[in-house]
Design a protein around this motif. Structure first.
Motif, short mmCIF file in Angstrom:
data_model
loop_
_atom_site.label_atom_id
_atom_site.label_comp_id
_atom_site.label_asym_id
_atom_site.label_seq_id
_atom_site.Cartn_x
_atom_site.Cartn_y
_atom_site.Cartn_z
N TYR A 72 29.51 37.50 45.46
CA TYR A 72 29.84 36.39 46.37
C TYR A 72 31.25 36.44 46.96
O TYR A 72 31.56 35.66 47.84
CB TYR A 72 29.67 35.05 45.65
CG TYR A 72 28.25 34.79 45.23
CD1 TYR A 72 27.29 34.41 46.17
CD2 TYR A 72 27.86 34.93 43.92
CE1 TYR A 72 25.98 34.18 45.79
CE2 TYR A 72 26.54 34.70 43.52
CZ TYR A 72 25.61 34.33 44.47
OH TYR A 72 24.32 34.10 44.10
N GLY A 73 32.07 37.33 46.47
CA GLY A 73 33.44 37.41 46.96
C GLY A 73 34.42 36.74 46.01
O GLY A 73 34.04 36.08 45.05
N GLU A 74 35.68 36.94 46.31
CA GLU A 74 36.75 36.42 45.44
C GLU A 74 36.87 34.91 45.53
O GLU A 74 36.54 34.31 46.55
CB GLU A 74 38.08 37.06 45.82
CG GLU A 74 38.15 38.53 45.50
CD GLU A 74 39.51 39.12 45.80
OE1 GLU A 74 40.47 38.36 46.03
OE2 GLU A 74 39.61 40.35 45.80
N ASP A 75 37.36 34.34 44.45
CA ASP A 75 37.70 32.91 44.38
C ASP A 75 36.51 31.98 44.62
O ASP A 75 36.69 30.87 45.11
CB ASP A 75 38.84 32.57 45.34
CG ASP A 75 40.08 33.38 45.06
OD1 ASP A 75 40.37 33.63 43.87
OD2 ASP A 75 40.77 33.76 46.01
N VAL A 76 35.32 32.43 44.28
CA VAL A 76 34.15 31.58 44.44
C VAL A 76 33.96 30.70 43.20
O VAL A 76 33.51 29.57 43.30
CB VAL A 76 32.89 32.43 44.71
CG1 VAL A 76 31.64 31.58 44.71
CG2 VAL A 76 33.03 33.15 46.02
N LEU A 77 34.32 31.22 42.04
CA LEU A 77 34.22 30.46 40.80
C LEU A 77 35.49 30.70 39.99
O LEU A 77 35.79 31.83 39.64
CB LEU A 77 32.99 30.87 40.00
CG LEU A 77 32.70 30.07 38.74
CD1 LEU A 77 32.29 28.64 39.12
CD2 LEU A 77 31.62 30.71 37.91
N SER A 78 36.21 29.63 39.71
CA SER A 78 37.45 29.78 38.96
C SER A 78 37.16 29.81 37.46
O SER A 78 36.17 29.23 37.00
CB SER A 78 38.39 28.61 39.26
OG SER A 78 37.93 27.43 38.64
N SER A 101 33.72 38.71 37.18
CA SER A 101 33.78 39.96 37.94
C SER A 101 32.47 40.21 38.69
O SER A 101 32.49 40.57 39.88
CB SER A 101 34.07 41.13 37.00
OG SER A 101 34.02 42.35 37.69
N ARG A 102 31.34 39.99 38.03
CA ARG A 102 30.04 40.18 38.69
C ARG A 102 29.84 39.16 39.81
O ARG A 102 29.30 39.49 40.86
CB ARG A 102 28.90 40.07 37.67
CG ARG A 102 28.84 41.21 36.69
CD ARG A 102 28.34 42.49 37.32
NE ARG A 102 26.92 42.33 37.65
CZ ARG A 102 26.41 42.52 38.86
NH1 ARG A 102 27.16 42.93 39.85
NH2 ARG A 102 25.12 42.34 39.09
N ILE A 103 30.29 37.91 39.58
CA ILE A 103 30.17 36.89 40.62
C ILE A 103 31.01 37.28 41.83
O ILE A 103 30.57 37.14 42.97
CB ILE A 103 30.58 35.50 40.06
CG1 ILE A 103 29.51 35.02 39.08
CG2 ILE A 103 30.78 34.50 41.19
CD1 ILE A 103 29.90 33.79 38.29
N GLU A 104 32.21 37.81 41.60
CA GLU A 104 33.05 38.27 42.71
C GLU A 104 32.40 39.43 43.45
O GLU A 104 32.50 39.51 44.67
CB GLU A 104 34.44 38.66 42.21
CG GLU A 104 35.32 37.48 41.92
CD GLU A 104 36.75 37.88 41.60
OE1 GLU A 104 37.10 39.09 41.67
OE2 GLU A 104 37.54 36.97 41.30
N ASP A 105 31.75 40.33 42.71
CA ASP A 105 31.05 41.45 43.35
C ASP A 105 29.98 40.96 44.32
O ASP A 105 29.78 41.53 45.38
CB ASP A 105 30.39 42.36 42.31
CG ASP A 105 31.38 43.15 41.49
OD1 ASP A 105 32.57 43.24 41.87
OD2 ASP A 105 30.96 43.68 40.43
#
Length: 95
Positions: A65-71, A59-63
């Motif tokens: 870098y955006g969605e679907d950056v790390l699965s 969730s923090r990574i999406e905040d």
């Protein structure tokens, strides 16, 4: 030759995060785990990560870098900070 390879691997273990992505990811881990000694070879699950903290991390990574950056699959198969940062960087280059 094998000795040289082993020495190079040993020298790269435990290094501090250098790239912006590595630093950002380390900051998230510090926030999640409450520890400050995060190295490039630190492993998310060895530090106490589990499925709930994985959701927080993603969730923090999406905040940032955006969605679907790390699965989630990448996180569960590659838990080291260095490898996860490289996966994020590779995904960002593809966008």
């Amino acid at each position: 030759m094998q000795e040289i390879v082993e020495q190079l691997k040993k020298n790269n273990m435990g290094l501090e995060p250098v790239t912006q992505t590595e630093k950002s990811l380390a900051d998230i881990w510090i926030e999640i785990f409450g520890i400050s000694d995060i190295k490039l070879d630190s492993d998310f699950f060895d530090l106490g990560g589990n499925s709930l903290t994985a959701i927080k991390l993603l969730s923090r990574i999406e905040d940032i870098y955006g969605e679907d950056v790390l699965s989630p699959d990448t996180l569960f198969s590659t838990g080291q900070l260095r490898q996860l940062a490289a996966a994020i960087d590779a995904a960002l280059q593809e966008k």
